[in-house]
Scaffold this active site. Structure first.
Site, PDB file in Angstrom:
ATOM      1  N   ARG A   1     -17.541   2.629   5.054  1.00 57.20           N
ATOM      2  CA  ARG A   1     -15.965   2.243   4.498  1.00 57.20           C
ATOM      3  C   ARG A   1     -15.102   2.333   5.779  1.00 57.20           C
ATOM      4  O   ARG A   1     -14.299   1.195   5.575  1.00 57.20           O
ATOM      5  CB  ARG A   1     -15.800   3.427   3.239  1.00 57.20           C
ATOM      6  CG  ARG A   1     -16.553   3.341   2.280  1.00 57.20           C
ATOM      7  CD  ARG A   1     -16.132   4.477   0.760  1.00 57.20           C
ATOM      8  NE  ARG A   1     -16.911   4.221   0.081  1.00 57.20           N
ATOM      9  CZ  ARG A   1     -16.820   2.855  -0.787  1.00 57.20           C
ATOM     10  NH1 ARG A   1     -15.854   2.306  -0.852  1.00 57.20           N
ATOM     11  NH2 ARG A   1     -17.263   2.972  -2.625  1.00 57.20           N
TER      12      ARG A   1
ATOM     13  N   GLU B   1       0.649  -1.382  -0.012  1.00 58.81           N
ATOM     14  CA  GLU B   1      -0.266   0.199  -0.275  1.00 58.81           C
ATOM     15  C   GLU B   1       1.163   0.926  -0.076  1.00 58.81           C
ATOM     16  O   GLU B   1       1.841   1.480   0.588  1.00 58.81           O
ATOM     17  CB  GLU B   1      -1.071  -0.363   1.280  1.00 58.81           C
ATOM     18  CG  GLU B   1      -1.548   1.635   1.423  1.00 58.81           C
ATOM     19  CD  GLU B   1      -2.457   2.001   0.223  1.00 58.81           C
ATOM     20  OE1 GLU B   1      -2.723   3.198   0.480  1.00 58.81           O
ATOM     21  OE2 GLU B   1      -3.143   1.432  -0.235  1.00 58.81           O
ATOM     22  N   GLN B   2       0.619   2.415  -0.681  1.00 57.05           N
ATOM     23  CA  GLN B   2       1.309   3.883  -0.946  1.00 57.05           C
ATOM     24  C   GLN B   2       1.054   4.066   0.330  1.00 57.05           C
ATOM     25  O   GLN B   2       2.464   4.596   0.552  1.00 57.05           O
ATOM     26  CB  GLN B   2       0.783   4.298  -2.167  1.00 57.05           C
ATOM     27  CG  GLN B   2      -0.111   4.339  -2.121  1.00 57.05           C
ATOM     28  CD  GLN B   2      -0.479   5.550  -3.499  1.00 57.05           C
ATOM     29  OE1 GLN B   2       0.585   6.028  -4.779  1.00 57.05           O
ATOM     30  NE2 GLN B   2      -1.842   5.926  -4.043  1.00 57.05           N
TER      31      GLN B   2
ATOM     32  N   TYR C   1     -28.767   6.780   4.289  1.00 57.60           N
ATOM     33  CA  TYR C   1     -28.670   5.617   4.962  1.00 57.60           C
ATOM     34  C   TYR C   1     -27.689   5.740   6.341  1.00 57.60           C
ATOM     35  O   TYR C   1     -26.746   5.974   6.319  1.00 57.60           O
ATOM     36  CB  TYR C   1     -29.034   4.405   4.288  1.00 57.60           C
ATOM     37  CG  TYR C   1     -27.653   4.436   3.426  1.00 57.60           C
ATOM     38  CD1 TYR C   1     -25.887   4.360   3.694  1.00 57.60           C
ATOM     39  CD2 TYR C   1     -26.832   4.205   2.816  1.00 57.60           C
ATOM     40  CE1 TYR C   1     -25.492   3.561   3.649  1.00 57.60           C
ATOM     41  CE2 TYR C   1     -25.684   4.385   1.260  1.00 57.60           C
ATOM     42  CZ  TYR C   1     -25.045   3.600   2.268  1.00 57.60           C
ATOM     43  OH  TYR C   1     -23.596   4.349   1.624  1.00 57.60           O
TER      44      TYR C   1
ATOM     45  N   ASP D   1     -12.193  -2.157  -8.505  1.00 61.70           N
ATOM     46  CA  ASP D   1     -11.588  -0.135  -9.490  1.00 61.70           C
ATOM     47  C   ASP D   1     -11.144  -0.460 -10.359  1.00 61.70           C
ATOM     48  O   ASP D   1     -11.313   0.695 -11.347  1.00 61.70           O
ATOM     49  CB  ASP D   1     -11.922   1.161  -8.855  1.00 61.70           C
ATOM     50  CG  ASP D   1     -13.430   1.110  -8.648  1.00 61.70           C
ATOM     51  OD1 ASP D   1     -13.851   0.277  -8.375  1.00 61.70           O
ATOM     52  OD2 ASP D   1     -12.896   2.352  -6.536  1.00 61.70           O
TER      53      ASP D   1
END
Length: 399
Positions: free
Chosen positions: A109, A35-36, A215, A293
């Site tokens: 998230r 992970e950067q 929501y 993505d």
């Protein structure tokens, strides 16, 4: 779990990358995540975890975490922009779980990412590793990172998002199309909105040239909202640009008081431009493939972006576990299984941009009449093909 002896490098430590790493670890692979960023974190706010994704996360041991911080909505509730009239109410909660075997969650998230991060052993996550290049040697892949670090693996997976460096290394630059829509997003403490007596539903308000979604997340402590409207003057594709609340309120002038009350309670909002992408012809080359993505970014009008990335990881692990020594063919089989499904959802998401934003008039009335028959997307029957899918079940047709 038994070891396959096959090493996998996952570039990207977001929801897609960590869930893929966890699926691969459970299948016996030697997995490392690169992970950067200097620490794991998620931009954005709420995310929908439908049964096609929760069945995978439950198998990976995250059922208690999801139940602790997630919210099980009672329904998808699609409503008219001005008077709040119900256009379609699709049951979730118990009816959905009884039909498909797993729950639907609304979750922050960051909470989902934290649950995944706690499940992946810390020594397998390497922070501060920004990919600068890769080289497929035929029998292994060499990944090169800023600062001179290198890693050699049997398989390299690009889970590095819409601006994927792995995708660019494989297939060159992409050319996403600006949709003419921008999105505001943010969170509001639920107690500020107590007077609204909000249902525990995912509400989607449809109106001319725009729509509004809200929501509950984080055990009903926060209200997540996304406001998407047509505007041609903003093109930057970033989730971290600050938005102006006054502009958002002005864009929803005349809308139902519930929508305007939510916007009026916001302290901070972020704005980003929505870009559409044509489904890719290929995801894989040699021992390198893409996920989430990086290969099928979709507009947020079907609430399936994160779920499809989670599915990718489960299918990838299953294909590799069944591959024997033929890793390149396993990666092509993975994309053959996944590409038609994700392309279909990309198309449906893009079509909803038009359907959600119809101006009041004959087409809008025709849409509303069709929604009343419960035959459109998000109706119970229409989402069955999405929710019943088990991404970990693959047919080894490549042998």
């Amino acid at each position: 779990m038994s070891s396959t002896g096959v090493s996998v490098g996952v570039v990207g430590g977001g929801i897609g990358g960590l869930s893929a790493a966890l699926s691969l670890l459970h299948a016996g692979f030697d997995v490392h995540v690169f992970e950067q960023a200097s620490q794991l974190g998620e931009v954005g706010a709420g995310v929908q975890v439908s049964p096609n994704a929760s069945r995978i996360l439950h198998r990976l041991g995250l059922a208690e975490e999801l139940a602790r911080t997630g919210v099980k909505p009672l329904a998808w509730h699609q409503r008219r922009w001005d008077d709040g009239r119900t256009l379609l109410r699709s049951p979730l909660a118990e009816p959905l779980e009884a039909t498909f075997g797993f729950p639907h969650y609304q979750i922050h998230r960051a909470d989902l990412l934290s649950a995944l991060a706690r499940a992946v052993p810390a020594e397998r996550v390497h922070l501060g590793h920004r990919l600068t290049g890769l080289l497929d040697h035929g029998d292994r892949v060499e990944a090169r990172f800023a600062g001179g670090a290198r890693a050699e693996v049997d398989v390299l997976v690009g889970a590095d998002g819409i601006h994927s460096r792995v995708r660019r290394e494989l297939f060159g630059p992409e050319n996403p199309h600006f949709t003419g829509c921008i999105a505001y997003r943010g969170l509001v403490p639920a107690d500020r909105l107590a007077d609204l007596e909000l249902e525990v539903t995912a509400q989607v308000w449809l109106g001319p040239g725009r729509h509004f979604v809200h929501y509950l997340v984080r055990d009903r402590q926060l209200v997540n909202f996304v406001a998407i409207l047509e505007q041609d003057t903003w093109t930057r594709e970033s989730w971290t640009d600050q938005g102006d609340i006054a502009d958002a309120l002005a864009a929803y002038d005349g809308w139902h008081p519930q929508v305007r009350t939510i916007l009026g309670a916001v302290d901070e909002t972020f704005i980003w431009a929505l870009h559409d992408r044509t489904p890719m012809q290929r995801w894989s080359a040699g021992r390198v493939t893409l996920l989430g993505d990086a290969c099928h970014a979709m507009l947020p009008m079907m609430a399936q972006g994160a779920a499809q990335a989670i599915e990718d990881g489960a299918t990838l692990a299953a294909c590799l576990a069944d591959a024997g020594c033929n890793i390149p063919e396993a990666l092509h089989h993975y994309e053959r299984l996944r590409s038609p499904r994700t392309a279909r959802l990309q198309g449906m998401s893009a079509a909803n941009k038009t359907r959600f934003h119809l101006p009041d008039g004959p087409l809008q009335r025709e849409r509303d009449a069709q929604m009343a028959t419960a035959t459109t997307d998000w109706s119970f029957e229409s989402v069955a093909w999405i929710y019943e899918h088990d991404a970990a079940t693959v047919n080894p047709v490549y042998r």
